[in-house]
Motif scaffolding. Sequence first.
Motif, short mmCIF file in Angstrom:
data_model
loop_
_atom_site.label_atom_id
_atom_site.label_comp_id
_atom_site.label_asym_id
_atom_site.label_seq_id
_atom_site.Cartn_x
_atom_site.Cartn_y
_atom_site.Cartn_z
N HIS A 102 0.87 -1.18 0.00
CA HIS A 102 0.00 0.00 0.00
C HIS A 102 0.90 1.22 0.00
CE1 HIS A 102 -2.97 2.94 1.29
NE2 HIS A 102 -3.90 2.05 0.93
N GLN A 105 1.67 2.44 3.42
CA GLN A 105 2.29 1.46 4.32
C GLN A 105 3.38 0.69 3.56
OE1 GLN A 105 1.50 1.34 7.51
NE2 GLN A 105 -0.23 2.72 7.34
N GLY A 149 -4.35 1.74 4.55
CA GLY A 149 -3.54 0.53 4.53
C GLY A 149 -3.37 -0.14 5.88
#
Length: 184
Positions: A102, A105, A149
């Motif tokens: 993500h 993240q 995320g």
Amino acid sequence: MLIDFVGSLATGFGLMGIVLLVNRLILRNRIDRWIYPATVAFGMVAFTIWAEYTWPSRTITAQPQLALASENGEAVFYRPWTFIWPQVTRMTAINLAETRTHPDQPGMVMTQVVFIGRWEPTRGVVVIYDCVNNARADVVEGVAMNADGTLEGAEWFPLDADNPVLRTACAAVEEGNDGRASGA
């Protein structure tokens, strides 16, 4: 299993054919007839051993989207050679086609972990790895991913830093996987 059985029969009888030709054409029938069934048996056993020891590499080669993470060997009494050279009976791989990060993240990797066993059905589970904190969360019912995320309802399991599946998943993202590990 049927393909391995047919392959062992074909190898055994093919080897017998070669020995038959050599005996008749070159050696002029100097070898006794017991050599023919012994040759079939030797060919079948040799093919079976080859098939059992090469199935991991043949399986991974046939599926280029998989990255091998770990292998588990096994020694059994009815195959005494496995005490010297353990036979791989299970493998764990990462499905690179299903590996994602993500954008918010970057230290977390969502991937499909594939469990492959000899003579067993292949199974896959979706797992999220935290490459920074060395942890794993299984994506099961009740786990939700937020827009940023982060996960809700996930149970994180700590892992050793040298866990082979964790290292393979994190390395797949670090290498970029030819653009496959992009934001989900």
